[in-house]
Design a protein around this motif. Sequence first.
Motif, PDB file in Angstrom:
ATOM      1  N   LEU A 108     -16.656 -32.999 -22.927  1.00  0.00           N
ATOM      2  CA  LEU A 108     -17.210 -32.619 -24.231  1.00  0.00           C
ATOM      3  C   LEU A 108     -16.536 -33.453 -25.306  1.00  0.00           C
ATOM      4  O   LEU A 108     -15.312 -33.593 -25.295  1.00  0.00           O
ATOM      5  CB  LEU A 108     -16.923 -31.142 -24.523  1.00  0.00           C
ATOM      6  N   ASP A 155     -27.364 -30.799 -35.449  1.00  0.00           N
ATOM      7  CA  ASP A 155     -27.220 -29.958 -34.257  1.00  0.00           C
ATOM      8  C   ASP A 155     -28.148 -30.391 -33.126  1.00  0.00           C
ATOM      9  O   ASP A 155     -27.864 -30.146 -31.958  1.00  0.00           O
ATOM     10  CB  ASP A 155     -27.444 -28.481 -34.610  1.00  0.00           C
ATOM     11  N   TYR A 167     -25.126 -31.441 -30.643  1.00  0.00           N
ATOM     12  CA  TYR A 167     -24.903 -30.159 -29.962  1.00  0.00           C
ATOM     13  C   TYR A 167     -26.096 -29.904 -29.042  1.00  0.00           C
ATOM     14  O   TYR A 167     -27.128 -30.552 -29.181  1.00  0.00           O
ATOM     15  CB  TYR A 167     -24.767 -29.032 -30.999  1.00  0.00           C
ATOM     16  N   ASP A 168     -25.946 -28.992 -28.094  1.00  0.00           N
ATOM     17  CA  ASP A 168     -27.079 -28.655 -27.225  1.00  0.00           C
ATOM     18  C   ASP A 168     -26.991 -27.181 -26.845  1.00  0.00           C
ATOM     19  O   ASP A 168     -26.218 -26.431 -27.448  1.00  0.00           O
ATOM     20  CB  ASP A 168     -27.127 -29.589 -26.000  1.00  0.00           C
ATOM     21  N   LYS A 212     -25.550 -25.801 -24.560  1.00  0.00           N
ATOM     22  CA  LYS A 212     -24.258 -25.377 -23.993  1.00  0.00           C
ATOM     23  C   LYS A 212     -23.137 -25.294 -25.025  1.00  0.00           C
ATOM     24  O   LYS A 212     -22.095 -24.731 -24.743  1.00  0.00           O
ATOM     25  CB  LYS A 212     -23.865 -26.353 -22.877  1.00  0.00           C
ATOM     26  N   ILE A 213     -23.329 -25.896 -26.173  1.00  0.00           N
ATOM     27  CA  ILE A 213     -22.218 -25.908 -27.132  1.00  0.00           C
ATOM     28  C   ILE A 213     -22.720 -25.685 -28.561  1.00  0.00           C
ATOM     29  O   ILE A 213     -23.654 -26.347 -29.011  1.00  0.00           O
ATOM     30  CB  ILE A 213     -21.377 -27.195 -27.010  1.00  0.00           C
ATOM     31  N   LYS A 237     -21.120 -32.489 -28.038  1.00  0.00           N
ATOM     32  CA  LYS A 237     -21.661 -32.171 -26.706  1.00  0.00           C
ATOM     33  C   LYS A 237     -21.100 -33.068 -25.596  1.00  0.00           C
ATOM     34  O   LYS A 237     -20.335 -34.009 -25.873  1.00  0.00           O
ATOM     35  CB  LYS A 237     -23.183 -32.235 -26.739  1.00  0.00           C
ATOM     36  N   GLU A 238     -21.531 -32.742 -24.382  1.00  0.00           N
ATOM     37  CA  GLU A 238     -21.083 -33.475 -23.199  1.00  0.00           C
ATOM     38  C   GLU A 238     -21.559 -34.928 -23.263  1.00  0.00           C
ATOM     39  O   GLU A 238     -22.719 -35.197 -23.586  1.00  0.00           O
ATOM     40  CB  GLU A 238     -21.664 -32.780 -21.967  1.00  0.00           C
TER      41      GLU A 238
END
Length: 462
Positions: free
Chosen positions: A298, A358, A362-363, A365-366, A381-382
């Motif tokens: 991440l 976002d 971001y997704d 998962k986060i 995010k990852e």
Amino acid sequence: MFKKEVYTKRREELRKRVKSGLILMVGNVDAPFNYPANHYTFRQDSSFMYFFGIKKQKFTGILDIEAGEDYIFADDFDMDGIIWMGKMQSVKEQAERVGVSKSLPVYKLDQVIKTALEQGRKIHFLPPYRAETKITLSALLGIPTAGLSEAVSSELIKAVVSLREIKEEREIEQMEQATDIAYLMHTMAMKMAKPGIKEMEIAGMVEGISLASGGPVSFPVILSQNVHIIHNYDHSAFLEDGRLLVTDAGHENELHYTSDITRTIPAGGKFTTKQKEIYEIVLAANENVREGIKPGILYRDMHLLAAKTITQGLKDLGIMKGDVDQAVAAGAHALFYPHGLGHMIGLDVHDMEGFGEDFVGYDDKITRSDQFGTAFLRLAKELKPGFALTDEPGIYFIHDLIDLWKSENKNSDFINYDKVEQYRDFSGIRIEDDILVTETGSKVLGKPIPKTVKEIEDMMQS
Ligand code: GLY
Ligand code: MN
């Protein structure tokens, strides 16, 4: 422009990722500066550039998902246009160069959209960020401009992000080139940063290198001895001996690929001991992140790694105290490092930020932290191979923020406010590189720009 197959393939992929309807992509028009005929340098919309590759005003593209067809709407120059602007390749030829066989005059766009709406088809569009585009979309779709943000297609946003965020080899080459130009811009600043020079003399040369290399700066040049003002576009000060100078600047090349680099250097060419001590902490944060970047992690964890490196370094200097992990968990580092570690970079310097941060950083998962400091992280995010991002930690001594926290005794378990006072006039340091996530780790883009204390001092004295 890339080969036409590149654009054909990208549009085909996009049509696969959006289930049904029409995708409407309105290209940019000239934006007036102070009267209609005097406009800013033309800048094509990045997504239009990515899928249609044409860097011209007043072009609109449509992808018809059910029909599996793409269309370009634009008008050929009339005689007035030819007289003032020169002969332009016909719209038909331009469309064919990017693999679009169906080109139509602009007046037909209205009819195509009207028919689709009458048939109850979904029209997908991305969030518009220019007034001109909002007006065009509003007129075409019959939605008031204030209602457009609710009508944007999150399905389309997600599909476009999933394509644009993975940089193709050919795009990486472009970004390497844009970063090589940043090398010239930053080494110019290093050579010019002598006490007595006005900041704008350096800023002008930095921007001039970009323009002379094929494109504008990728965002207004940040160049200031008041480093603690993080986005300082004021260049009116005369450089004082003993001060630090930040240059945060990048190039946007002919295909609109960008770079975004920051270096902080000592006016006159020699860091003081105090400056060196803080510099080494920021450099360690920047380097620890670079070494930590690899697929599957991440980026928020890299932000926290930078925060921990900064906290440990400031603790070693007696500015912070207590347990490093606890200090970072409490957000105490954000007094000195009040921004996020970085962002995606590509066709936009903050890549695709206009879609909403976002959607990009971001997704599912986060989610975004609400803690001061980490809340401003644009990319959390990852990481996946092919992501291009910035690694830009910093340490700043911001008077008003210090005074506010001190008055509230905020995080006093972790901050030695008496010691902080000794750094009140330090200003700050930020270091930024552009990094590609590879299959196994990372690669810094572009020709290495002096970054260690020695490399910077050597360059400044050369
Ligand atoms: N380099 C300016 C920024 O990333 O905001
Ligand atoms: Mn940046």
